[in-house]
Design a protein around this motif. Sequence first.
Motif, PDB file in Angstrom:
ATOM      1  N   THR A   1      -4.613  -3.401   8.197  1.00 18.62           N
ATOM      2  CA  THR A   1      -3.336  -2.728   7.949  1.00 18.62           C
ATOM      3  C   THR A   1      -3.383  -2.158   6.545  1.00 18.62           C
ATOM      4  O   THR A   1      -3.204  -2.880   5.563  1.00 18.62           O
ATOM      5  CB  THR A   1      -2.160  -3.707   8.089  1.00 18.62           C
ATOM      6  N   THR A   2      -3.630  -0.902   6.451  1.00 16.51           N
ATOM      7  CA  THR A   2      -3.788  -0.257   5.145  1.00 16.51           C
ATOM      8  C   THR A   2      -2.500  -0.330   4.343  1.00 16.51           C
ATOM      9  O   THR A   2      -2.513  -0.678   3.163  1.00 16.51           O
ATOM     10  CB  THR A   2      -4.226   1.202   5.330  1.00 16.51           C
ATOM     11  N   MET A   3      -1.390  -0.034   4.972  1.00 13.17           N
ATOM     12  CA  MET A   3      -0.116  -0.050   4.249  1.00 13.17           C
ATOM     13  C   MET A   3       0.275  -1.467   3.857  1.00 13.17           C
ATOM     14  O   MET A   3       0.704  -1.721   2.741  1.00 13.17           O
ATOM     15  CB  MET A   3       0.986   0.572   5.122  1.00 13.17           C
ATOM     16  N   GLY A   4       0.111  -2.396   4.782  1.00 13.06           N
ATOM     17  CA  GLY A   4       0.547  -3.765   4.525  1.00 13.06           C
ATOM     18  C   GLY A   4      -0.331  -4.524   3.565  1.00 13.06           C
ATOM     19  O   GLY A   4       0.133  -5.447   2.897  1.00 13.06           O
ATOM     20  N   SER A   5      -1.595  -4.176   3.470  1.00  6.30           N
ATOM     21  CA  SER A   5      -2.474  -4.969   2.605  1.00  6.30           C
ATOM     22  C   SER A   5      -2.947  -4.194   1.386  1.00  6.30           C
ATOM     23  O   SER A   5      -2.707  -4.591   0.253  1.00  6.30           O
ATOM     24  CB  SER A   5      -3.663  -5.478   3.402  1.00  6.30           C
ATOM     25  N   GLU A   6      -3.598  -3.078   1.586  1.00  9.35           N
ATOM     26  CA  GLU A   6      -4.238  -2.380   0.478  1.00  9.35           C
ATOM     27  C   GLU A   6      -3.248  -1.618  -0.401  1.00  9.35           C
ATOM     28  O   GLU A   6      -3.272  -1.736  -1.623  1.00  9.35           O
ATOM     29  CB  GLU A   6      -5.304  -1.436   1.013  1.00  9.35           C
ATOM     30  N   LEU A   7      -2.372  -0.834   0.190  1.00 11.59           N
ATOM     31  CA  LEU A   7      -1.469  -0.002  -0.606  1.00 11.59           C
ATOM     32  C   LEU A   7      -0.367  -0.808  -1.288  1.00 11.59           C
ATOM     33  O   LEU A   7       0.034  -0.495  -2.404  1.00 11.59           O
ATOM     34  CB  LEU A   7      -0.866   1.097   0.259  1.00 11.59           C
ATOM     35  N   CYS A   8       0.115  -1.837  -0.607  1.00 16.00           N
ATOM     36  CA  CYS A   8       1.185  -2.649  -1.192  1.00 16.00           C
ATOM     37  C   CYS A   8       0.657  -3.784  -2.054  1.00 16.00           C
ATOM     38  O   CYS A   8       1.436  -4.494  -2.677  1.00 16.00           O
ATOM     39  CB  CYS A   8       2.058  -3.230  -0.080  1.00 16.00           C
ATOM     40  N   GLY A   9      -0.652  -3.990  -2.037  1.00 16.80           N
ATOM     41  CA  GLY A   9      -1.227  -5.076  -2.821  1.00 16.80           C
ATOM     42  C   GLY A   9      -0.964  -6.446  -2.230  1.00 16.80           C
ATOM     43  O   GLY A   9      -0.909  -7.439  -2.945  1.00 16.80           O
ATOM     44  N   CYS A  10      -0.782  -6.513  -0.927  1.00 14.81           N
ATOM     45  CA  CYS A  10      -0.474  -7.783  -0.267  1.00 14.81           C
ATOM     46  C   CYS A  10      -1.690  -8.379   0.432  1.00 14.81           C
ATOM     47  O   CYS A  10      -1.534  -9.207   1.323  1.00 14.81           O
ATOM     48  CB  CYS A  10       0.647  -7.579   0.744  1.00 14.81           C
ATOM     49  N   ASP A  11      -2.891  -7.979   0.047  1.00 20.26           N
ATOM     50  CA  ASP A  11      -4.072  -8.462   0.744  1.00 20.26           C
ATOM     51  C   ASP A  11      -4.375  -9.927   0.445  1.00 20.26           C
ATOM     52  O   ASP A  11      -5.186 -10.541   1.114  1.00 20.26           O
ATOM     53  CB  ASP A  11      -5.288  -7.593   0.443  1.00 20.26           C
ATOM     54  N   HIS A  12      -3.705 -10.530  -0.533  1.00 19.50           N
ATOM     55  CA  HIS A  12      -3.874 -11.959  -0.802  1.00 19.50           C
ATOM     56  C   HIS A  12      -2.967 -12.817   0.070  1.00 19.50           C
ATOM     57  O   HIS A  12      -3.125 -14.019   0.131  1.00 19.50           O
ATOM     58  CB  HIS A  12      -3.617 -12.256  -2.280  1.00 19.50           C
ATOM     59  N   ILE A  13      -2.011 -12.215   0.740  1.00 22.75           N
ATOM     60  CA  ILE A  13      -1.111 -12.948   1.622  1.00 22.75           C
ATOM     61  C   ILE A  13      -1.869 -13.284   2.899  1.00 22.75           C
ATOM     62  O   ILE A  13      -2.577 -12.454   3.470  1.00 22.75           O
ATOM     63  CB  ILE A  13       0.155 -12.121   1.923  1.00 22.75           C
ATOM     64  N   ILE A  14      -1.712 -14.491   3.373  1.00 23.71           N
ATOM     65  CA  ILE A  14      -2.500 -14.998   4.494  1.00 23.71           C
ATOM     66  C   ILE A  14      -2.350 -14.139   5.742  1.00 23.71           C
ATOM     67  O   ILE A  14      -3.310 -13.927   6.468  1.00 23.71           O
ATOM     68  CB  ILE A  14      -2.111 -16.461   4.775  1.00 23.71           C
ATOM     69  N   ALA A  15      -1.173 -13.619   6.003  1.00 21.65           N
ATOM     70  CA  ALA A  15      -0.954 -12.839   7.220  1.00 21.65           C
ATOM     71  C   ALA A  15      -1.740 -11.528   7.235  1.00 21.65           C
ATOM     72  O   ALA A  15      -2.072 -11.018   8.301  1.00 21.65           O
ATOM     73  CB  ALA A  15       0.526 -12.535   7.386  1.00 21.65           C
ATOM     74  N   PHE A  16      -2.054 -10.983   6.063  1.00 22.54           N
ATOM     75  CA  PHE A  16      -2.763  -9.710   5.988  1.00 22.54           C
ATOM     76  C   PHE A  16      -4.237  -9.856   5.646  1.00 22.54           C
ATOM     77  O   PHE A  16      -4.994  -8.898   5.742  1.00 22.54           O
ATOM     78  CB  PHE A  16      -2.110  -8.783   4.962  1.00 22.54           C
ATOM     79  N   ALA A  17      -4.654 -11.026   5.214  1.00 24.71           N
ATOM     80  CA  ALA A  17      -6.031 -11.216   4.742  1.00 24.71           C
ATOM     81  C   ALA A  17      -6.999 -11.281   5.914  1.00 24.71           C
ATOM     82  O   ALA A  17      -6.716 -11.905   6.934  1.00 24.71           O
ATOM     83  CB  ALA A  17      -6.119 -12.494   3.927  1.00 24.71           C
ATOM     84  N   PRO A  18      -8.159 -10.659   5.781  1.00 21.28           N
ATOM     85  CA  PRO A  18      -9.167 -10.753   6.838  1.00 21.28           C
ATOM     86  C   PRO A  18      -9.836 -12.120   6.819  1.00 21.28           C
ATOM     87  O   PRO A  18      -9.788 -12.844   5.826  1.00 21.28           O
ATOM     88  CB  PRO A  18     -10.169  -9.649   6.475  1.00 21.28           C
TER      89      PRO A  18
END
Length: 136
Positions: free
Chosen positions: A101-118
């Motif tokens: 999810t580019t918007m949810g993880s990379e653009l918003c900086g939420c890639d450290h949140i468990i729901a968005f992390a690979p």
Amino acid sequence: MPLQIIISFSFAVNLILWLRSRGKQLQGLLPPGPKPQPIVGNVFDFTLKEFWLRVTTWAEEYGDVIYLKIFNENLVFLNSVEAASDLLEKRGSIYSDRPQTTMGSELCGCDHIIAFAPYGHHQEKRPQQMRAKEYL
């Protein structure tokens, strides 16, 4: 006007040839299965009534792992416990991941949140992160 027709025709021919060559390249990477028709794939090769009988027949003909394409969907059938165990348990980490999810993880900086992390090497640290006060 004739020049536009010639250019359009040559573009169409080149596009068809490119798509055809791309399909042949992918055929070597895919498991065996019935030959798909253009655009619709294998939609006419089976019916939903007693579908397992058709898949069993294909298993005898093509082996334990069968590939079908229905319109734009790719299907893989595993017809033995050994094939399912090999692909899903032993090599499951290759095929398992969350959708990107580019918007949810990379653009918003939420890639450290468990729901968005690979899934990956950080997976072992997730339970400790969930218990940490900064994540509550």
